[in-house]
Design a protein around this motif. Structure first.
Motif, PDB file in Angstrom:
ATOM      1  N   ASN A   1      45.656  23.561  -4.839  1.00 25.12           N
ATOM      2  CA  ASN A   1      45.066  23.277  -3.539  1.00 25.12           C
ATOM      3  C   ASN A   1      45.249  21.771  -3.310  1.00 25.12           C
ATOM      4  O   ASN A   1      44.546  20.956  -3.910  1.00 25.12           O
ATOM      5  CB  ASN A   1      43.584  23.661  -3.528  1.00 25.12           C
ATOM      6  N   ILE A   2      46.206  21.404  -2.472  1.00 22.73           N
ATOM      7  CA  ILE A   2      46.546  19.992  -2.290  1.00 22.73           C
ATOM      8  C   ILE A   2      45.375  19.209  -1.711  1.00 22.73           C
ATOM      9  O   ILE A   2      45.198  18.018  -2.011  1.00 22.73           O
ATOM     10  CB  ILE A   2      47.797  19.862  -1.403  1.00 22.73           C
ATOM     11  N   GLU A   3      44.551  19.852  -0.903  1.00 25.18           N
ATOM     12  CA  GLU A   3      43.396  19.155  -0.329  1.00 25.18           C
ATOM     13  C   GLU A   3      42.493  18.599  -1.433  1.00 25.18           C
ATOM     14  O   GLU A   3      41.953  17.484  -1.302  1.00 25.18           O
ATOM     15  CB  GLU A   3      42.615  20.100   0.588  1.00 25.18           C
ATOM     16  N   GLN A   4      42.316  19.351  -2.510  1.00 23.86           N
ATOM     17  CA  GLN A   4      41.472  18.887  -3.607  1.00 23.86           C
ATOM     18  C   GLN A   4      42.140  17.752  -4.380  1.00 23.86           C
ATOM     19  O   GLN A   4      41.464  16.829  -4.851  1.00 23.86           O
ATOM     20  CB  GLN A   4      41.125  20.047  -4.532  1.00 23.86           C
ATOM     21  N   PHE A   5      43.440  17.807  -4.523  1.00 25.58           N
ATOM     22  CA  PHE A   5      44.159  16.704  -5.167  1.00 25.58           C
ATOM     23  C   PHE A   5      44.066  15.439  -4.314  1.00 25.58           C
ATOM     24  O   PHE A   5      43.911  14.334  -4.842  1.00 25.58           O
ATOM     25  CB  PHE A   5      45.616  17.092  -5.406  1.00 25.58           C
ATOM     26  N   GLU A   6      44.142  15.604  -2.996  1.00 24.67           N
ATOM     27  CA  GLU A   6      44.001  14.453  -2.096  1.00 24.67           C
ATOM     28  C   GLU A   6      42.598  13.854  -2.208  1.00 24.67           C
ATOM     29  O   GLU A   6      42.440  12.623  -2.267  1.00 24.67           O
ATOM     30  CB  GLU A   6      44.283  14.885  -0.652  1.00 24.67           C
ATOM     31  N   ALA A   7      41.597  14.705  -2.257  1.00 24.93           N
ATOM     32  CA  ALA A   7      40.214  14.231  -2.331  1.00 24.93           C
ATOM     33  C   ALA A   7      39.959  13.461  -3.618  1.00 24.93           C
ATOM     34  O   ALA A   7      39.112  12.547  -3.655  1.00 24.93           O
ATOM     35  CB  ALA A   7      39.250  15.412  -2.226  1.00 24.93           C
ATOM     36  N   ALA A   8      40.689  13.821  -4.682  1.00 27.08           N
ATOM     37  CA  ALA A   8      40.522  13.146  -5.964  1.00 27.08           C
ATOM     38  C   ALA A   8      41.481  11.972  -6.138  1.00 27.08           C
ATOM     39  O   ALA A   8      41.489  11.327  -7.196  1.00 27.08           O
ATOM     40  CB  ALA A   8      40.718  14.145  -7.101  1.00 27.08           C
ATOM     41  N   GLY A   9      42.280  11.699  -5.117  1.00 31.38           N
ATOM     42  CA  GLY A   9      43.244  10.600  -5.203  1.00 31.38           C
ATOM     43  C   GLY A   9      44.412  10.893  -6.122  1.00 31.38           C
ATOM     44  O   GLY A   9      45.079   9.960  -6.597  1.00 31.38           O
ATOM     45  N   LEU A  10      44.698  12.163  -6.348  1.00 32.21           N
ATOM     46  CA  LEU A  10      45.775  12.558  -7.259  1.00 32.21           C
ATOM     47  C   LEU A  10      47.034  12.952  -6.498  1.00 32.21           C
ATOM     48  O   LEU A  10      47.592  14.041  -6.680  1.00 32.21           O
ATOM     49  CB  LEU A  10      45.297  13.701  -8.158  1.00 32.21           C
TER      50      LEU A  10
ATOM     51  N   PRO B   1      45.602  26.035   4.570  1.00 31.45           N
ATOM     52  CA  PRO B   1      46.755  25.737   5.435  1.00 31.45           C
ATOM     53  C   PRO B   1      48.065  25.832   4.655  1.00 31.45           C
ATOM     54  O   PRO B   1      48.127  25.471   3.474  1.00 31.45           O
ATOM     55  CB  PRO B   1      46.487  24.302   5.905  1.00 31.45           C
ATOM     56  N   VAL B   2      49.107  26.291   5.326  1.00 32.26           N
ATOM     57  CA  VAL B   2      50.374  26.548   4.657  1.00 32.26           C
ATOM     58  C   VAL B   2      50.945  25.300   4.006  1.00 32.26           C
ATOM     59  O   VAL B   2      51.628  25.373   2.980  1.00 32.26           O
ATOM     60  CB  VAL B   2      51.388  27.175   5.643  1.00 32.26           C
ATOM     61  N   ASP B   3      50.650  24.110   4.573  1.00 27.21           N
ATOM     62  CA  ASP B   3      51.195  22.872   4.016  1.00 27.21           C
ATOM     63  C   ASP B   3      50.291  22.263   2.945  1.00 27.21           C
ATOM     64  O   ASP B   3      50.569  21.164   2.461  1.00 27.21           O
ATOM     65  CB  ASP B   3      51.458  21.854   5.121  1.00 27.21           C
ATOM     66  N   LYS B   4      49.230  22.970   2.567  1.00 25.11           N
ATOM     67  CA  LYS B   4      48.323  22.465   1.538  1.00 25.11           C
ATOM     68  C   LYS B   4      48.380  23.298   0.261  1.00 25.11           C
ATOM     69  O   LYS B   4      47.492  23.206  -0.591  1.00 25.11           O
ATOM     70  CB  LYS B   4      46.888  22.416   2.065  1.00 25.11           C
ATOM     71  N   LEU B   5      49.404  24.112   0.130  1.00 26.68           N
ATOM     72  CA  LEU B   5      49.603  24.903  -1.082  1.00 26.68           C
ATOM     73  C   LEU B   5      50.860  24.421  -1.788  1.00 26.68           C
ATOM     74  O   LEU B   5      51.900  24.213  -1.155  1.00 26.68           O
ATOM     75  CB  LEU B   5      49.748  26.389  -0.745  1.00 26.68           C
ATOM     76  N   SER B   6      50.762  24.259  -3.092  1.00 34.68           N
ATOM     77  CA  SER B   6      51.926  23.946  -3.911  1.00 34.68           C
ATOM     78  C   SER B   6      51.950  24.893  -5.091  1.00 34.68           C
ATOM     79  O   SER B   6      50.901  25.329  -5.574  1.00 34.68           O
ATOM     80  CB  SER B   6      51.862  22.488  -4.392  1.00 34.68           C
TER      81      SER B   6
ATOM     82  N   MET C   1      59.894  22.249   0.702  1.00 39.07           N
ATOM     83  CA  MET C   1      60.243  22.842  -0.583  1.00 39.07           C
ATOM     84  C   MET C   1      60.014  21.901  -1.761  1.00 39.07           C
ATOM     85  O   MET C   1      60.039  22.332  -2.917  1.00 39.07           O
ATOM     86  CB  MET C   1      61.687  23.342  -0.572  1.00 39.07           C
ATOM     87  N   ASN C   2      59.754  20.614  -1.488  1.00 34.99           N
ATOM     88  CA  ASN C   2      59.385  19.716  -2.585  1.00 34.99           C
ATOM     89  C   ASN C   2      58.082  20.143  -3.246  1.00 34.99           C
ATOM     90  O   ASN C   2      57.793  19.734  -4.371  1.00 34.99           O
ATOM     91  CB  ASN C   2      59.258  18.277  -2.084  1.00 34.99           C
ATOM     92  N   LEU C   3      57.301  20.941  -2.546  1.00 36.01           N
ATOM     93  CA  LEU C   3      56.058  21.454  -3.110  1.00 36.01           C
ATOM     94  C   LEU C   3      56.292  22.676  -4.015  1.00 36.01           C
ATOM     95  O   LEU C   3      55.355  23.157  -4.654  1.00 36.01           O
ATOM     96  CB  LEU C   3      55.079  21.827  -1.993  1.00 36.01           C
ATOM     97  N   PHE C   4      57.525  23.155  -4.064  1.00 35.03           N
ATOM     98  CA  PHE C   4      57.851  24.357  -4.830  1.00 35.03           C
ATOM     99  C   PHE C   4      59.064  24.166  -5.738  1.00 35.03           C
ATOM    100  O   PHE C   4      59.261  24.955  -6.669  1.00 35.03           O
ATOM    101  CB  PHE C   4      58.132  25.536  -3.876  1.00 35.03           C
ATOM    102  N   ASN C   5      59.880  23.154  -5.483  1.00 36.31           N
ATOM    103  CA  ASN C   5      61.143  23.017  -6.206  1.00 36.31           C
ATOM    104  C   ASN C   5      60.978  22.900  -7.714  1.00 36.31           C
ATOM    105  O   ASN C   5      61.766  23.478  -8.475  1.00 36.31           O
ATOM    106  CB  ASN C   5      61.914  21.793  -5.696  1.00 36.31           C
TER     107      ASN C   5
END
Length: 482
Positions: free
Chosen positions: A172-181, A313-318, A415-419
């Motif tokens: 969940n990219i939102e959680q990584f963003e919230a943690a500054g990761l 959101p589709v852009d917040k999944l990796s 695709m950088n989120l999946f490559n």
């Protein structure tokens, strides 16, 4: 993107131990023109014979757009086959209810299961032999041979593949963003080792108050996920000797070390959801999609779960590789076959196969099949589901080229989120098929240990794994070993 998908097509074949992959240049990949040679044979059912097709592959009630898509396919199908009555039937395979449904004749005509199950279902006589129907259509040779082995016995075939998968780590990219990761480009800085997973999960928990990882410990899915963790610690959970006898190794030092690592995630780092014994495959996606957990072990074939179903959101999944352990980096590889009720007639089986053509799930690249692929891809876009390469389990080159073209046309993610996930799977030996020999029973024994170590800080991991091994070996000796 084209290079990635071409690699994936080779990978998908190699994933099930098949040598070689038909090369495809860009011209082939771009073409969507149907190849008449790959058209399905005409159904052998008389057109005036009344046929009832019970579709156990119908979407669940909450997926209204998916249902609408199938309703459109049914309308098209019945116009082509006016003698066929299509009966929608949402069915989810479950080991505890399947036998009673099969024995009472209440299975749907067509349904999905797991690759660990066909040999048991075939041996028990619960599924239909569809060899003649596949042979008439020219589909038998289009199945990846190793997958066909999973679906066959005594030279007869009882199912066809829907697709394959390989486990990775969903973020969940939102959680990584919230943690500054995240890095300077906004991409998540995901854990590459199991040690890093613990520290990353703790950083997220400290920053957000939410779980860093959702671990399953409710049912067999817990043992399923744990087997992948154990391989990364160097465990070899089951072996088979030349005589065909199975030996379990659930209490090996490597397996015990993997279970201790899981225990530490609970008691040393405190990064799991509040009660893993309430977490199953579905709740894992609820946690990931809603942000109650930042990471979850999952596969490429389930990207609709955190997004379409649970609102991410589709852009917040990796989707990234499973972390590497002291024993290496592995991804459990499996898949979903279509199988057919033992009570299905040849006409009903042919109707089901014709429906799969309209869905774009058959080994053909006809106009109808390609349109089915495009409809499915557009539905994903409309519902915020990543359109990413799938693991095709067929080897027909025209089909693979058509799938590649459709994926490129409807791609809706970076695709950088999946490559990295796909790239990792090209490493020789990375893909690991599920363990042989009473696989679901092994998962059940491992889940019992998981439940103990996440509920009791003083749990003795070695003793628990010794008991699991004793129980599992007893089942192997009683049911399989000579």
């Amino acid at each position: 993107m084209k290079k990635l998908i071409s690699l994936l097509l080779c990978l998908a074949v190699g994933a099930f131990v098949l040598a070689g992959c038909a090369g495809q240049d860009d011209t082939q990949a771009e073409s969507q023109a149907p190849d008449e040679s790959s058209a399905p044979a005409e159904s052998t059912a008389p057109e005036d014979e009344a046929v009832t097709l019970t579709l156990g592959i119908w979407p669940e009630d909450s997926l209204t757009d998916d249902i609408a898509m199938h309703e459109a396919w049914v309308e098209e199908f019945t116009a082509m086959h006016p003698n066929v009555e299509v009966v929608p039937d949402y069915y989810k395979y479950a080991t505890d209810t399947f036998v009673s449904l099969a024995e009472s004749g209440n299975l749907p005509t067509i349904f999905e299961t797991w690759y660990t199950e066909p040999q048991k279902l075939i041996a028990a006589g619960f599924v239909a032999d569809i060899t003649d129907e596949l042979e008439a259509r020219g589909w038998l040779d289009a199945i990846n041979p190793s997958i066909k082995d999973l679906l066959s016995a005594d030279g007869r075939t009882y199912g066809i593949p829907r697709d394959g998968y390989a486990l990775g780590l969903m973020l969940n990219i939102e959680q990584f963003e919230a943690a500054g990761l995240v890095d300077d480009e906004g991409y998540p800085m995901y854990p590459e080792t199991w040690d890093e997973l613990a520290t990353t999960a703790k950083a997220i928990k400290d920053a957000t108050g939410e779980a860093g990882l959702c671990l399953l410990a409710k049912d067999n899915a817990g043992g399923w996920h744990f087997s992948n963790i154990a391989w990364c610690f160097g465990a070899n959970l089951v072996t088979q000797d030349d005589a065909g006898n199975f030996t379990g190794h659930l209490n090996s030092p490597e397996a015990v070390a993997a279970m201790q690592d899981v225990k530490d995630l609970k008691w040393k780092y405190d990064v799991l959801t509040p009660d893993p014994t309430n977490e199953d495959w579905g709740t894992g996606f609820v946690n990931l999609g809603t942000g109650a957990a930042a990471m979850y072990i999952a596969a490429n074939d389930a990207v609709n779960q955190p997004t379409q179903i649970n609102g991410l959101p589709v852009d917040k999944l990796s989707l990234v590789p499973i972390p590497e352990g002291p024993g290496g980096q592995y991804s459990l590889s499996g898949g979903t076959p279509y199988m057919f009720s033992k009570d299905a007639t040849s006409a009903e089986i042919n109707a089901a196969l014709d429906y799969l053509v309209l869905m774009g799930k058959a080994p053909v690249a006809t106009e109808e099949a390609i349109e089915g692929m495009r409809t499915d891809a557009q539905n994903k876009v409309d519902n915020g589901v990543p359109v990413i390469p799938r693991f095709p389990a067929w080897i027909d080159p025209d089909l693979l080229a058509a799938e590649q073209a459709v994926t490129e046309e409807f791609s809706n993610v970076d695709m950088n989120l999946f490559n990295d996930y796909y790239d990792a799977l090209t490493t020789p030996g990375n893909l690991h098929l599920e363990e042989p020999g009473l696989t679901q029973d092994m998962y059940a024994e491992l889940t019992k240990v998981l439940q103990a170590v996440v509920t009791d800080e003083d749990a003795d991991v070695q003793a628990l794994m010794d008991t699991a091994q004793e129980n599992y070996q007893g089942m192997l000796d009683d049911q399989l070993n000579q």
